[in-house]
Motif scaffolding. Structure first.
Motif, PDB file in Angstrom:
ATOM      1  N   LEU A   1       2.206   0.277  -0.274  1.00  0.00           N
ATOM      2  CA  LEU A   1       1.183  -0.706  -0.536  1.00  0.00           C
ATOM      3  C   LEU A   1       1.289  -2.094  -0.664  1.00  0.00           C
ATOM      4  CD1 LEU A   1      -1.763  -0.159  -0.518  1.00  0.00           C
ATOM      5  CD2 LEU A   1      -1.445  -0.462  -3.426  1.00  0.00           C
ATOM      6  N   LYS A   2       1.408  -3.214   0.052  1.00  0.00           N
ATOM      7  CA  LYS A   2       2.082  -4.458   0.691  1.00  0.00           C
ATOM      8  C   LYS A   2       0.603  -5.423   0.215  1.00  0.00           C
ATOM      9  CE  LYS A   2       3.209  -3.284   5.232  1.00  0.00           C
ATOM     10  NZ  LYS A   2       2.418  -2.094   4.567  1.00  0.00           N
ATOM     11  N   ILE A   3       1.299  -5.902  -0.691  1.00  0.00           N
ATOM     12  CA  ILE A   3      -0.072  -6.808  -1.097  1.00  0.00           C
ATOM     13  C   ILE A   3       0.580  -8.296  -1.147  1.00  0.00           C
ATOM     14  CG2 ILE A   3      -1.019  -8.035  -2.973  1.00  0.00           C
ATOM     15  CD1 ILE A   3      -0.506  -5.190  -4.051  1.00  0.00           C
ATOM     16  N   ALA A   4      -0.107  -9.439   0.049  1.00  0.00           N
ATOM     17  CA  ALA A   4      -0.108 -10.708  -0.562  1.00  0.00           C
ATOM     18  C   ALA A   4       0.006 -11.521  -1.520  1.00  0.00           C
ATOM     19  CB  ALA A   4      -0.917 -11.447   0.875  1.00  0.00           C
ATOM     20  N   VAL A   5       1.049 -12.059  -2.262  1.00  0.00           N
ATOM     21  CA  VAL A   5       1.236 -12.208  -3.171  1.00  0.00           C
ATOM     22  C   VAL A   5       1.413 -14.471  -2.795  1.00  0.00           C
ATOM     23  CG1 VAL A   5       1.431 -10.937  -4.513  1.00  0.00           C
ATOM     24  CG2 VAL A   5       3.310 -12.315  -4.032  1.00  0.00           C
TER      25      VAL A   5
ATOM     26  N   ASN B   1       3.184   6.738  -4.400  1.00  0.00           N
ATOM     27  CA  ASN B   1       4.385   7.515  -3.292  1.00  0.00           C
ATOM     28  C   ASN B   1       4.205   6.352  -2.174  1.00  0.00           C
ATOM     29  OD1 ASN B   1       3.016   9.445  -4.842  1.00  0.00           O
ATOM     30  ND2 ASN B   1       1.315  10.063  -3.184  1.00  0.00           N
ATOM     31  N   GLY B   2       5.244   6.073  -2.045  1.00  0.00           N
ATOM     32  CA  GLY B   2       5.238   5.156  -0.780  1.00  0.00           C
ATOM     33  C   GLY B   2       5.547   3.532  -2.198  1.00  0.00           C
ATOM     34  N   GLY B   3       5.517   3.340  -2.349  1.00  0.00           N
ATOM     35  CA  GLY B   3       5.749   1.993  -3.829  1.00  0.00           C
ATOM     36  C   GLY B   3       4.933   0.887  -3.452  1.00  0.00           C
ATOM     37  N   VAL B   4       5.437   0.258  -3.778  1.00  0.00           N
ATOM     38  CA  VAL B   4       4.684  -1.479  -3.719  1.00  0.00           C
ATOM     39  C   VAL B   4       5.354  -2.009  -3.306  1.00  0.00           C
ATOM     40  CG1 VAL B   4       2.928  -2.837  -4.316  1.00  0.00           C
ATOM     41  CG2 VAL B   4       2.306  -0.900  -5.312  1.00  0.00           C
ATOM     42  N   ARG B   5       5.126  -2.996  -2.599  1.00  0.00           N
ATOM     43  CA  ARG B   5       5.169  -3.975  -1.556  1.00  0.00           C
ATOM     44  C   ARG B   5       4.581  -5.804  -2.040  1.00  0.00           C
ATOM     45  NH1 ARG B   5       9.639  -2.543   1.799  1.00  0.00           N
ATOM     46  NH2 ARG B   5      10.486  -0.614   0.929  1.00  0.00           N
TER      47      ARG B   5
ATOM     48  N   PRO C   1      -7.320   9.234   1.785  1.00  0.00           N
ATOM     49  CA  PRO C   1      -6.810   9.924   0.288  1.00  0.00           C
ATOM     50  C   PRO C   1      -5.200   9.230  -0.034  1.00  0.00           C
ATOM     51  CG  PRO C   1      -7.435  11.695   1.610  1.00  0.00           C
ATOM     52  CD  PRO C   1      -7.452   9.854   2.686  1.00  0.00           C
ATOM     53  N   GLU C   2      -4.834   8.838   0.929  1.00  0.00           N
ATOM     54  CA  GLU C   2      -3.341   8.850   0.104  1.00  0.00           C
ATOM     55  C   GLU C   2      -3.602   7.070   0.116  1.00  0.00           C
ATOM     56  OE1 GLU C   2      -0.469  10.044  -0.018  1.00  0.00           O
ATOM     57  OE2 GLU C   2      -1.755  11.999   0.012  1.00  0.00           O
ATOM     58  N   ARG C   3      -3.942   6.037   0.430  1.00  0.00           N
ATOM     59  CA  ARG C   3      -3.809   4.794   0.458  1.00  0.00           C
ATOM     60  C   ARG C   3      -5.379   4.293  -0.622  1.00  0.00           C
ATOM     61  NH1 ARG C   3       0.306   1.847   2.410  1.00  0.00           N
ATOM     62  NH2 ARG C   3       0.080   1.827   4.702  1.00  0.00           N
ATOM     63  N   GLN C   4      -5.775   5.673  -1.276  1.00  0.00           N
ATOM     64  CA  GLN C   4      -6.517   5.482  -2.628  1.00  0.00           C
ATOM     65  C   GLN C   4      -5.842   5.985  -4.107  1.00  0.00           C
ATOM     66  OE1 GLN C   4      -9.749   4.588  -2.788  1.00  0.00           O
ATOM     67  NE2 GLN C   4      -9.197   4.580  -4.995  1.00  0.00           N
ATOM     68  N   LYS C   5      -4.818   7.122  -3.156  1.00  0.00           N
ATOM     69  CA  LYS C   5      -3.492   7.010  -4.385  1.00  0.00           C
ATOM     70  C   LYS C   5      -3.530   6.326  -4.875  1.00  0.00           C
ATOM     71  CE  LYS C   5      -0.602  11.720  -5.193  1.00  0.00           C
ATOM     72  NZ  LYS C   5      -0.044  12.017  -5.540  1.00  0.00           N
ATOM     73  N   GLN C   6      -2.413   5.663  -3.863  1.00  0.00           N
ATOM     74  CA  GLN C   6      -1.733   4.415  -4.133  1.00  0.00           C
ATOM     75  C   GLN C   6      -2.715   3.211  -4.349  1.00  0.00           C
ATOM     76  OE1 GLN C   6      -0.641   3.546  -0.135  1.00  0.00           O
ATOM     77  NE2 GLN C   6       1.762   3.905  -0.221  1.00  0.00           N
TER      78      GLN C   6
END
Length: 333
Positions: A70-74, A96-100, A260-265
């Motif tokens: 889950l990639k987030i621009a900061v 799942n997959g982590g956060v970047r 669903p996977e993104r919602q879980k993330q």
């Protein structure tokens, strides 16, 4: 005489024999070195091909992980601190997959990243988020942030009141909360709009450099950049905290979040975000002094001078009245 001739024959024979042995030895050495060189080159060739193949595998694996994350621009601002803390405290490890977190120094670059689908979410403000939606991308408002902006004036310009912005240059970003605030100022002190020269400076670092070099009369800054400007004896003539404005927001692409996977993330991200907010509120902002220095690019003196206390609320959506303000202003523009 006969003995002399015989001796010469023997000498010539031994000489030629020795010379031939020398030549044979020299040729054998060259053949040996050639074989060794070929073996080394062959081994190096195999090593290079193997290294190339391994590098390609590593790149594919990195791309796969990045795509799954889950990639987030900061931005290098204090409203992003809960996300920095969650990363620092390894609160994202269970996702799942982590956060970047993808760092940028201009809000317009964050917008570009989410609109071009390079990231799933970004830190923004309600004006910019409304603009993105107007251009056709539906967003999910995951959290309102505690972001606020201060209008800082160059101490050499001797501007102490809003009405003194007449015929002055003001650094801002068009179609953002700073553009919205410019209109608010012009209307509140009844200045002529064309007499306030709005200069679009998107990069936060460039804004700070222009302030240091006396190239700008006034500029909008978030924290901690606003504190850095105040430490340099630059006055603040407007603070959005006194205007009952809460315009900072974290948004995600709605279409992506329906999977669903993104919602879980996203659910796990919110959980990590809330835990980070609790940690900051309990320990204080200055507990994460080194982290702020690293992520925001400011000095320790700036962190030590931040207004206290700074509190962070759990991830809840923005207030309706703030969203209505953004929509109303955008319709007028």
């Amino acid at each position: 005489m006969i003995l002399c001739i015989d001796f010469r024959k023997k000498w010539n024979f031994y000489y030629h024999l020795k010379y031939n042995v020398y030549l044979c030895t020299l040729i054998m050495k060259k053949i040996f070195y050639a074989i060794i060189t070929l073996m080394i080159l062959s081994a190096c060739g195999q090593s290079y091909e193997e290294t190339k193949r391994q590098n390609q595998q590593l790149r594919r694996e990195a791309m796969r992980k990045d795509s799954a994350a889950l990639k987030i621009a900061v931005m290098p601002t204090l409203d992003c601190l809960p996300m920095f803390v969650a990363e620092y405290e390894h609160l994202y490890d269970t996702l799942n997959g982590g956060v970047r977190l993808k760092p940028f120094v201009a809000q317009i670059d964050c917008d570009t990243a989410i609109e071009r689908r390079r990231v799933e979410g970004c830190v923004s403000d309600l004006i910019r988020a409304a603009c993105i939606e107007k251009r056709g991308m539906k967003l999910r408002y995951a959290a309102a942030t505690n972001a606020y902006w201060q209008l800082v004036t160059n101490h050499n310009s001797r501007i102490r009141q809003l009405k003194q912005l007449d015929d002055k240059m003001l650094a801002m970003t068009r179609f953002s909360v700073t553009d919205f605030l410019c209109d608010l100022i012009v209307d509140s002190v009844k200045l002529r709009d064309e007499h306030v020269f709005r200069v679009q400076i998107n990069d936060l670092n460039v804004r700070m450099d222009m302030l240091r070099n006396n190239e700008m009369d006034a500029l909008f800054l978030p924290e901690p950049q606003a504190t850095e400007a105040r430490l340099a004896k630059n006055p603040v003539i407007l603070d959005t905290r006194r205007l009952d404005l809460q315009m900072g927001v974290i948004v995600f692409r709605e279409q992506e979040m329906r999977h669903p996977e993104r919602q879980k993330q996203l659910d796990l991200f919110v959980k990590a975000y809330n835990a980070a907010c609790d940690s900051i509120n309990k320990k204080g902002v200055r507990y994460y002094r080194d982290l702020i220095i690293k992520k925001c690019g400011v000095s320790g003196m700036v962190v030590d001078s931040l207004s206290q206390p700074i509190k962070y609320q759990h991830a809840i959506g923005p207030r309706q009245k703030d969203m209505d303000r953004a929509q109303k202003w955008l319709q007028k523009k």
